[in-house]
Design a protein around this motif. Sequence first.
Motif, mmCIF file in Angstrom:
data_model
loop_
_atom_site.group_PDB
_atom_site.id
_atom_site.type_symbol
_atom_site.label_atom_id
_atom_site.label_comp_id
_atom_site.label_asym_id
_atom_site.label_seq_id
_atom_site.Cartn_x
_atom_site.Cartn_y
_atom_site.Cartn_z
ATOM 1 N N PRO A 7 0.796 -1.233 0.000
ATOM 2 C CA PRO A 7 0.000 0.000 0.000
ATOM 3 C C PRO A 7 0.829 1.283 0.000
ATOM 4 O O PRO A 7 0.463 2.253 -0.650
ATOM 5 N N ARG A 62 2.330 1.679 -3.431
ATOM 6 C CA ARG A 62 1.217 1.879 -4.362
ATOM 7 C C ARG A 62 0.703 3.317 -4.301
ATOM 8 O O ARG A 62 0.353 3.903 -5.326
ATOM 9 N N SER A 63 0.703 3.921 -3.110
ATOM 10 C CA SER A 63 0.218 5.292 -2.981
ATOM 11 C C SER A 63 1.137 6.280 -3.688
ATOM 12 O O SER A 63 0.697 7.328 -4.139
#
Length: 71
Positions: free
Chosen positions: A36, A39-40
């Motif tokens: 995450p 991915r951000s």
Amino acid sequence: MSEPYTHVRLICSDDDGLNHRYEIRVSTFVQFDENPGRRSISGVPSKKEAEEIAKKIARSERNRTSAPVWK
């Protein structure tokens, strides 16, 4: 956001001397990232989001080519 990309290969099939043909193999890739934090920053979709994108592309290609519905 990471966009899908396509790879195209042309393969000559001359296996038994009777079937002379070319196969055009088109592959579309949808990248995903399960981290995450990364991915951000990268904008790459999660695995589930990538699956939905891939299914949408597959349905579109199936409709475009009149291919049979998969099970």
